[in-house]
Design a protein around this motif. Structure first.
Motif, PDB file in Angstrom:
ATOM      1  N   UNK A 132       0.847  -1.455   0.069  1.00 13.91           N
ATOM      2  CA  UNK A 132       0.118   0.200   0.438  1.00 13.91           C
ATOM      3  C   UNK A 132       0.838   1.182  -0.044  1.00 13.91           C
ATOM      4  N   UNK A 133       2.258   1.502   0.600  1.00 10.24           N
ATOM      5  CA  UNK A 133       2.816   2.424   0.804  1.00 10.24           C
ATOM      6  C   UNK A 133       2.987   2.741  -1.202  1.00 10.24           C
ATOM      7  N   UNK A 134       3.451   1.634  -1.396  1.00  2.66           N
ATOM      8  CA  UNK A 134       4.030   1.942  -2.865  1.00  2.66           C
ATOM      9  C   UNK A 134       2.938   2.396  -3.817  1.00  2.66           C
ATOM     10  N   UNK A 135       1.975   2.135  -3.399  1.00  2.00           N
ATOM     11  CA  UNK A 135       0.417   2.545  -4.341  1.00  2.00           C
ATOM     12  C   UNK A 135       0.560   3.573  -4.388  1.00  2.00           C
ATOM     13  N   UNK A 136       0.741   3.983  -3.096  1.00  2.00           N
ATOM     14  CA  UNK A 136       0.553   5.878  -2.693  1.00  2.00           C
ATOM     15  C   UNK A 136       1.602   6.253  -3.101  1.00  2.00           C
ATOM     16  N   UNK A 137       2.862   5.989  -3.565  1.00  2.00           N
ATOM     17  CA  UNK A 137       3.886   6.996  -4.018  1.00  2.00           C
ATOM     18  C   UNK A 137       3.085   7.069  -5.365  1.00  2.00           C
ATOM     19  N   UNK A 138       2.949   6.135  -5.992  1.00  2.00           N
ATOM     20  CA  UNK A 138       2.790   6.010  -7.481  1.00  2.00           C
ATOM     21  C   UNK A 138       1.639   7.088  -7.773  1.00  2.00           C
ATOM     22  N   UNK A 139       0.862   7.420  -6.784  1.00  2.00           N
ATOM     23  CA  UNK A 139       0.452   8.850  -7.548  1.00  2.00           C
ATOM     24  C   UNK A 139      -1.012   8.222  -7.779  1.00  2.00           C
ATOM     25  N   UNK A 140      -1.953   7.100  -7.623  1.00  2.00           N
ATOM     26  CA  UNK A 140      -2.780   6.793  -8.128  1.00  2.00           C
ATOM     27  C   UNK A 140      -3.946   6.854  -7.079  1.00  2.00           C
ATOM     28  N   UNK A 141      -3.482   7.168  -5.697  1.00  2.00           N
ATOM     29  CA  UNK A 141      -4.651   7.096  -4.514  1.00  2.00           C
ATOM     30  C   UNK A 141      -4.710   8.185  -3.910  1.00  2.00           C
ATOM     31  N   UNK A 142      -5.304   9.098  -4.325  1.00  2.00           N
ATOM     32  CA  UNK A 142      -5.486  10.756  -3.517  1.00  2.00           C
ATOM     33  C   UNK A 142      -5.700  11.169  -2.235  1.00  2.00           C
ATOM     34  N   UNK A 143      -7.077   9.223  -1.858  1.00  2.00           N
ATOM     35  CA  UNK A 143      -7.667   9.606  -0.966  1.00  2.00           C
ATOM     36  C   UNK A 143      -7.471   9.692   0.173  1.00  2.00           C
ATOM     37  N   UNK A 144      -6.110   9.986   0.755  1.00  2.00           N
ATOM     38  CA  UNK A 144      -5.612   9.563   2.205  1.00  2.00           C
ATOM     39  C   UNK A 144      -5.571  10.558   2.647  1.00  2.00           C
ATOM     40  N   UNK A 145      -5.407  10.366   4.019  1.00  2.00           N
ATOM     41  CA  UNK A 145      -5.088  11.534   5.169  1.00  2.00           C
ATOM     42  C   UNK A 145      -3.537  11.783   5.375  1.00  2.00           C
ATOM     43  N   UNK A 146      -3.256  13.318   5.466  1.00  2.00           N
ATOM     44  CA  UNK A 146      -1.830  13.842   5.895  1.00  2.00           C
ATOM     45  C   UNK A 146      -1.219  14.244   5.337  1.00  2.00           C
TER      46      UNK A 146
END
Length: 566
Positions: free
Chosen positions: A375-389
């Motif tokens: 999941x950390x790598x998926x976030x870094x790929x920029x495809x899931x902008x719905x994170x908080x922080x």
């Protein structure tokens, strides 16, 4: 809004194609006038049969022959121009659809069904061709048939219409004679369509790879070439079908004219009476045919326009319209600040994560299955902008960075490697040109020199690398990432299909790489390998359970010790 966007897709059918469209309509109008004018020719034949001589019949025979040749030439020109218009229109529409498809982001695409896109590019396109484009020409032609037939009949005597008898044109004989040729053409088109769908499935399945390596222009060119080949074969089939129709229509005309000429001879001999009735027999065909064909044609056209709207809605959803900023000051590294995330509402896979990936260092992310490593790598790929922080990359927050700039500096090696149905070289270079020396260096680093020596760079990999082993596919994926010399390298279980010897070589190469931030998710917890990483991040239930060197974690982190011993 739907009407406007629907018109945008319609525009692609006619873009730089208006002249062919107008020319086709003009030829159809002339054809309608010529065909309904046949009734006048036939009427003249009968009039001569009543009061003329055999010499007059011979002259009319010459006129009919010339008239038939003009009609045949008109049919040939019409088929060529119309089919050329259709080829260009469909090629442009499919290219526009594919370009729009590549505008989607990775996360939205992976949530959608590739079957929908395959349907759009196959069945729906065929429906657009037959029920929209072909029907436009059919409706216009039938309208002019009806109009010119009415004018000519009024010029004669409308009362004779009730006495008219329709004559059926027997064309099925021609279809039997030429049917084998058309069947062969259908087989060629079917085979080419199968190749096209296979390529399309290949491109869609490899969508994340295409986006992350910014290979949209190159793969669009690959798509366009296959698209052009398919449309050319379909155009050839349509021309063959047009030739069959031409022969059938010409034979029908010759049969009718021959019957009327024979009737004129019999009239001169006193066997039958003459009149303008035969003209009405001919003209009634052009009244009945539009009445039968226009209503269903309009219904099919409306249904096809609905498919255009469906295409627009499908491809307009989740488009990447952001502009974003460019990545800068990567020497500041990557920082996770109180980041929480879940793929679905109510789900938490990462919980208040704080991390700092320093530029140029190597990091191993370890943890049990489902702990949030990938999941950390998926976030870094920029495809899931719905994170908080916040996720800071250099000076910018990840959500503000353009995907183009992000993928310019980043490469990723996925656990499930996708290999395109093309050569080893093109799968490594992603259809770009690189210096042979640079390519050779990367082949050596990725452990591919033996494979290339045995099979060659031009070896066809097969669909999703069916001609390669799992380890060979992963080495190709590693090579395509190293070839770009990225500032940030993400690897998700990249050595899972490699043996111990190759795994050690690859991970040693990764840990010793310079000027590159390396973030590696791994389940291989070999102490000798883990000790080579600058830092090891331990995840447990979406939280950071440990962050340090191998020695530090071995001494202080119970979770890490349990993973090592497992």
């Amino acid at each position: 809004m739907k009407t406007q966007t629907n018109d945008n897709l319609k525009h692609k059918l006619y873009e730089r194609n208006h002249i062919l469209f107008v020319l086709t309509i003009l030829i159809l109008v002339i054809q309608a006038c010529l065909l309904t004018g046949v009734a006048i020719v036939l009427q003249q034949i009968l009039d001569i049969a009543v009061s003329g001589t055999t010499e007059d019949v011979k002259k009319l025979l010459i006129i009919v022959a010339v008239y038939s040749m003009i009609l045949a030439a008109g049919w040939l020109i019409e088929r060529y121009v119309k089919n050329t218009f259709l080829e260009k229109a469909l090629r442009q529409l499919k290219k526009e659809l594919f370009v729009r498809l590549t505008g989607k982001n990775i996360s939205s695409f992976t949530k959608e069904s590739t079957g929908s896109y395959l349907s759009v590019f196959t069945n729906d396109i065929i429906s657009i061709e037959n029920n929209y484009l072909q029907n436009i020409f059919g409706i216009i032609l039938n309208c002019f048939y009806f109009l010119t037939a009415i004018i000519i009949m009024l010029w004669y005597d409308p009362l004779l219409t009730i006495c008219a008898i329709g004559m059926l044109i027997v064309s099925f004989v021609i279809s039997i004679v030429f049917g084998s040729k058309l069947t062969k053409e259908e087989k060629i088109v079917s085979d080419q369509n199968e190749n096209f769908v296979s390529l399309l499935k290949d491109l869609l399945s490899g969508f994340p790879v295409m986006k992350s390596f910014q290979a949209e222009p190159e793969l669009t060119t690959l798509f366009a070439n296959a698209n052009q080949t398919l449309e050319h074969k379909k155009c050839h089939r349509r021309k063959t079908e047009g030739l069959i129709n031409l022969v059938g229509n010409t034979c029908g005309l010759v049969v009718q004219a021959g019957v009327m000429l024979l009737g004129a001879y019999f009239t001169i001999e006193g066997r039958i009476t003459a009149g303008v009735l035969i003209a009405f027999v001919q003209l009634m065909n052009y009244l009945i045919m539009p009445v039968q064909q226009i209503p269903p044609a309009l219904a099919n056209k409306k249904a096809a326009e609905g498919l255009l709207s469906k295409m627009e809605n499908l491809l307009s959803a989740n488009q990447s319209t952001e502009q974003g900023v460019a990545l800068s000051n990567l020497n500041k590294g990557i920082r996770f600040e109180n980041v929480s995330f879940g793929y679905e509402d109510g789900q938490t896979l990462l919980d208040n994560v704080n991390l700092h990936f320093e530029h140029g260092k190597s990091y191993a992310i370890v943890g049990a299955s489902g702990s949030g490593k990938s999941t950390i790598l998926n976030l870094l790929l920029g495809g899931y902008p719905q994170y908080s922080g916040k996720i800071m990359m250099g000076d910018s927050e990840l959500k503000e960075i353009s995907s183009e700039s992000l993928y310019q500096h980043m490469a990723v090696v996925q656990q499930n490697v996708y290999i395109y149905n093309h050569t080893i070289e093109n799968n490594i270079t992603m259809f770009r040109n690189y210096p042979s020396k640079h390519l050779q260096t990367v082949l050596e680093k990725a452990g591919l020199t033996k494979l290339v020596a045995e099979k060659g760079l031009s070896y066809p990999c097969g669909e999703n690398g069916s001609g390669l082993s799992g380890g060979e596919k992963q080495r190709i994926s590693i090579a395509r990432s190293l070839l770009r010399n990225p500032h940030i390298l993400l690897m998700d279980e990249a050595t899972s299909a490699l043996d111990a010897e190759n795994t050690a070589c690859i991970e040693q190469m990764i840990t010793q790489a310079q000027n590159m931030t390396r973030i590696v998710v791994t389940h291989k917890l070999t102490p000798s390998t883990l000790k080579q990483y600058d830092r090891i991040i331990v995840l447990q239930n979406g939280r950071i359970a440990g962050n340090g060197t191998y020695t530090e974690l071995e001494e202080t982190c119970d979770c890490f010790r349990q993973l090592i011993l497992a």
